[in-house]
Motif scaffolding. Structure first.
Motif, PDB file in Angstrom:
ATOM      1  N   VAL A  18       0.843  -1.205   0.000  1.00 54.98           N
ATOM      2  CA  VAL A  18       0.000   0.000   0.000  1.00 54.98           C
ATOM      3  C   VAL A  18       0.873   1.248   0.000  1.00 54.98           C
ATOM      4  O   VAL A  18       0.642   2.182  -0.779  1.00 54.98           O
ATOM      5  CB  VAL A  18      -0.974   0.004   1.202  1.00 54.98           C
ATOM      6  N   PHE A  19       1.882   1.275   0.864  1.00 50.42           N
ATOM      7  CA  PHE A  19       2.780   2.424   0.930  1.00 50.42           C
ATOM      8  C   PHE A  19       3.511   2.604  -0.394  1.00 50.42           C
ATOM      9  O   PHE A  19       3.628   3.724  -0.905  1.00 50.42           O
ATOM     10  CB  PHE A  19       3.786   2.241   2.074  1.00 50.42           C
ATOM     11  N   GLY A  20       4.006   1.512  -0.985  1.00 49.56           N
ATOM     12  CA  GLY A  20       4.699   1.580  -2.266  1.00 49.56           C
ATOM     13  C   GLY A  20       3.801   2.108  -3.370  1.00 49.56           C
ATOM     14  O   GLY A  20       4.232   2.915  -4.201  1.00 49.56           O
ATOM     15  N   ALA A  21       2.542   1.670  -3.393  1.00 50.88           N
ATOM     16  CA  ALA A  21       1.591   2.155  -4.397  1.00 50.88           C
ATOM     17  C   ALA A  21       1.341   3.655  -4.226  1.00 50.88           C
ATOM     18  O   ALA A  21       1.290   4.394  -5.213  1.00 50.88           O
ATOM     19  CB  ALA A  21       0.279   1.380  -4.302  1.00 50.88           C
ATOM     20  N   CYS A  22       1.204   4.092  -2.986  1.00 52.22           N
ATOM     21  CA  CYS A  22       0.999   5.531  -2.725  1.00 52.22           C
ATOM     22  C   CYS A  22       2.207   6.335  -3.178  1.00 52.22           C
ATOM     23  O   CYS A  22       2.051   7.401  -3.781  1.00 52.22           O
ATOM     24  CB  CYS A  22       0.731   5.773  -1.241  1.00 52.22           C
ATOM     25  N   VAL A  23       3.396   5.852  -2.901  1.00 52.20           N
ATOM     26  CA  VAL A  23       4.611   6.554  -3.313  1.00 52.20           C
ATOM     27  C   VAL A  23       4.687   6.627  -4.833  1.00 52.20           C
ATOM     28  O   VAL A  23       5.023   7.676  -5.392  1.00 52.20           O
ATOM     29  CB  VAL A  23       5.866   5.875  -2.720  1.00 52.20           C
ATOM     30  N   ARG A  24       4.354   5.524  -5.516  1.00 49.51           N
ATOM     31  CA  ARG A  24       4.382   5.529  -6.989  1.00 49.51           C
ATOM     32  C   ARG A  24       3.385   6.524  -7.567  1.00 49.51           C
ATOM     33  O   ARG A  24       3.698   7.251  -8.510  1.00 49.51           O
ATOM     34  CB  ARG A  24       4.120   4.126  -7.533  1.00 49.51           C
ATOM     35  N   VAL A  25       2.181   6.586  -6.996  1.00 49.03           N
ATOM     36  CA  VAL A  25       1.164   7.534  -7.474  1.00 49.03           C
ATOM     37  C   VAL A  25       1.631   8.969  -7.243  1.00 49.03           C
ATOM     38  O   VAL A  25       1.518   9.813  -8.144  1.00 49.03           O
ATOM     39  CB  VAL A  25      -0.195   7.278  -6.778  1.00 49.03           C
ATOM     40  N   LEU A  26       2.158   9.240  -6.057  1.00 51.35           N
ATOM     41  CA  LEU A  26       2.633  10.592  -5.769  1.00 51.35           C
ATOM     42  C   LEU A  26       3.818  10.974  -6.656  1.00 51.35           C
ATOM     43  O   LEU A  26       3.906  12.117  -7.117  1.00 51.35           O
ATOM     44  CB  LEU A  26       3.013  10.726  -4.294  1.00 51.35           C
ATOM     45  N   ALA A  27       4.711  10.033  -6.911  1.00 57.16           N
ATOM     46  CA  ALA A  27       5.859  10.310  -7.778  1.00 57.16           C
ATOM     47  C   ALA A  27       5.403  10.584  -9.194  1.00 57.16           C
ATOM     48  O   ALA A  27       5.936  11.482  -9.873  1.00 57.16           O
ATOM     49  CB  ALA A  27       6.838   9.137  -7.750  1.00 57.16           C
ATOM     50  N   LYS A  75       2.453  11.821 -10.095  1.00 59.02           N
ATOM     51  CA  LYS A  75       1.822  13.140 -10.094  1.00 59.02           C
ATOM     52  C   LYS A  75       2.866  14.242 -10.041  1.00 59.02           C
ATOM     53  O   LYS A  75       2.730  15.265 -10.704  1.00 59.02           O
ATOM     54  CB  LYS A  75       0.844  13.271  -8.926  1.00 59.02           C
ATOM     55  N   GLU A  76       3.904  14.038  -9.273  1.00 58.87           N
ATOM     56  CA  GLU A  76       4.991  15.016  -9.177  1.00 58.87           C
ATOM     57  C   GLU A  76       5.682  15.172 -10.526  1.00 58.87           C
ATOM     58  O   GLU A  76       5.968  16.292 -10.966  1.00 58.87           O
ATOM     59  CB  GLU A  76       5.995  14.594  -8.104  1.00 58.87           C
ATOM     60  N   ALA A  77       5.943  14.043 -11.177  1.00 57.85           N
ATOM     61  CA  ALA A  77       6.592  14.087 -12.491  1.00 57.85           C
ATOM     62  C   ALA A  77       5.701  14.789 -13.511  1.00 57.85           C
ATOM     63  O   ALA A  77       6.183  15.580 -14.336  1.00 57.85           O
ATOM     64  CB  ALA A  77       6.925  12.676 -12.963  1.00 57.85           C
ATOM     65  N   GLU A  78       4.395  14.531 -13.452  1.00 63.49           N
ATOM     66  CA  GLU A  78       3.458  15.192 -14.367  1.00 63.49           C
ATOM     67  C   GLU A  78       3.417  16.692 -14.119  1.00 63.49           C
ATOM     68  O   GLU A  78       3.369  17.481 -15.064  1.00 63.49           O
ATOM     69  CB  GLU A  78       2.062  14.589 -14.212  1.00 63.49           C
ATOM     70  N   SER A  79       3.421  17.099 -12.859  1.00 65.59           N
ATOM     71  CA  SER A  79       3.375  18.548 -12.569  1.00 65.59           C
ATOM     72  C   SER A  79       4.664  19.237 -12.994  1.00 65.59           C
ATOM     73  O   SER A  79       4.644  20.388 -13.422  1.00 65.59           O
ATOM     74  CB  SER A  79       3.094  18.787 -11.088  1.00 65.59           C
ATOM     75  N   ILE A  80       5.790  18.545 -12.890  1.00 70.35           N
ATOM     76  CA  ILE A  80       7.053  19.121 -13.358  1.00 70.35           C
ATOM     77  C   ILE A  80       7.038  19.252 -14.877  1.00 70.35           C
ATOM     78  O   ILE A  80       7.476  20.281 -15.415  1.00 70.35           O
ATOM     79  CB  ILE A  80       8.251  18.257 -12.882  1.00 70.35           C
TER      80      ILE A  80
END
Length: 151
Positions: A131-140, A142-147
């Motif tokens: 679960v934590f790994g999936a959350c980190v992947r989603v946040l990463a 989104k971060e890459a998309e915003s950059i």
């Protein structure tokens, strides 16, 4: 991790006390979790986290041994430390042990340890890490998309 472990262990202990698993156990556990979860977090942050790593690193070496062995070593040492401590808290708060306090604490620890170790190694640990790994992947992502949008 603390919530998943504490909730499961409370359900297990209530089931032992009432003679088996029943649907109401899942709701009854939420009353005790309000007390036991903060205790587990405090113990983990102040004492168990560092000590579990120190003990685990006596038989596994980060960078040398496979990552899964490091994870399993730390997890096992965490259970070895947390189980007696949380069983002590449960004995003090819920068991009304009286003059049999030491015996009740030891019995509670002995009954809880196999369940806690198996639950941590085979269920809670993998579940929480996934679960934590999936959350980190989603946040990463989104971060890459915003950059990329900012460029």
């Amino acid at each position: 991790m603390a919530f998943v472990m504490v909730y499961a262990m409370i359900c297990y202990n209530i089931s032992l006390n009432v003679g088996g698993m029943h649907n109401y156990v899942f709701l009854a556990a939420f009353k005790e979790i309000l007390i036991m979860w903060p205790i587990a977090i405090v113990l983990e942050l102040l004492f168990v986290g560092k000590l579990a790593k120190m003990l685990a690193f006596r038989f596994v070496t980060p960078g040398k041994d496979p990552v899964i062995m490091i994870i399993l070593g730390i997890s096992a040492m965490s259970v070895c430390l947390m189980c007696p401590l949380m069983s002590l808290a449960a004995t003090l708060l819920f068991k009304n042990a009286g003059s049999e306090f030491i015996a009740v604490w030891f019995q509670t620890t002995a009954m809880n340890f196999p369940m806690a170790l198996c639950w941590q190694i085979f269920f809670a640990g993998p579940f929480v890490r996934n679960v934590f790994g999936a959350c980190v992947r989603v946040l990463a992502k989104k971060e890459a998309e915003s950059i990329n949008e900012a460029d």
